[in-house]
Design a protein around this motif. Structure first.
Motif: not given
Length: 134
Positions: A63-65, A74-76, A93-95, A103-106
């Motif tokens: 996810l890129t935003i 983390r929350d996003y 994976f968020l950028l 951030y990497i959310s699992t």
């Protein structure tokens, strides 16, 4: 009475046909809202993520935003993963470009597979690439 029942069933069938494409659209594994990736890159990553799902049963998303809009990375990432309806076992994976954060959310079993050490190793490998983007 039969006509009313037939009309209701026909309505349900038509509505389910209309809803199906929306659900398929929502279940993309690469969401590039920051417009960083080419069409070919998105297609490659989508195919690779589909292979991971097929081989290991996990969802892997990117996810890129543009902005976190006041949320923590983390929350996003966690909220996006939960709201999108992905499987219980996965990684996102968020950028975020404006904040220059990632951030990497699992989720599920991936919490135990990708430990803090694993995230640190990923960080060591991707930081040079992220510096080029930011």
């Amino acid at each position: 009475m039969f006509r009313k029942l037939a009309a209701v069933l026909l309505s349900i069938i038509v509505l389910s046909c209309l809803i199906s494409p929306v659900n398929a659209q929502e279940y993309t594994r690469v969401t590039d809202q920051a417009y960083l990736l080419s069409t070919e890159e998105i297609a490659y990553l989508e195919d690779y993520a589909a292979t991971l799902k097929e081989s290991y049963g996990i969802d892997a998303m990117i996810l890129t935003i543009e902005s976190l809009m006041g949320h923590s990375a983390r929350d996003y990432a966690d909220n996006f993963y939960d709201a999108a309806g992905y499987s219980d076992d996965g990684i996102l994976f968020l950028l975020a470009m404006e904040e220059r954060e990632w951030y990497i959310s699992t989720s599920g079993s991936m919490i135990y597979v990708l430990t803090d050490y694993g995230v640190q190793q990923i960080s060591n490998n991707i930081i040079p690439y992220l510096c080029a983007i930011f």
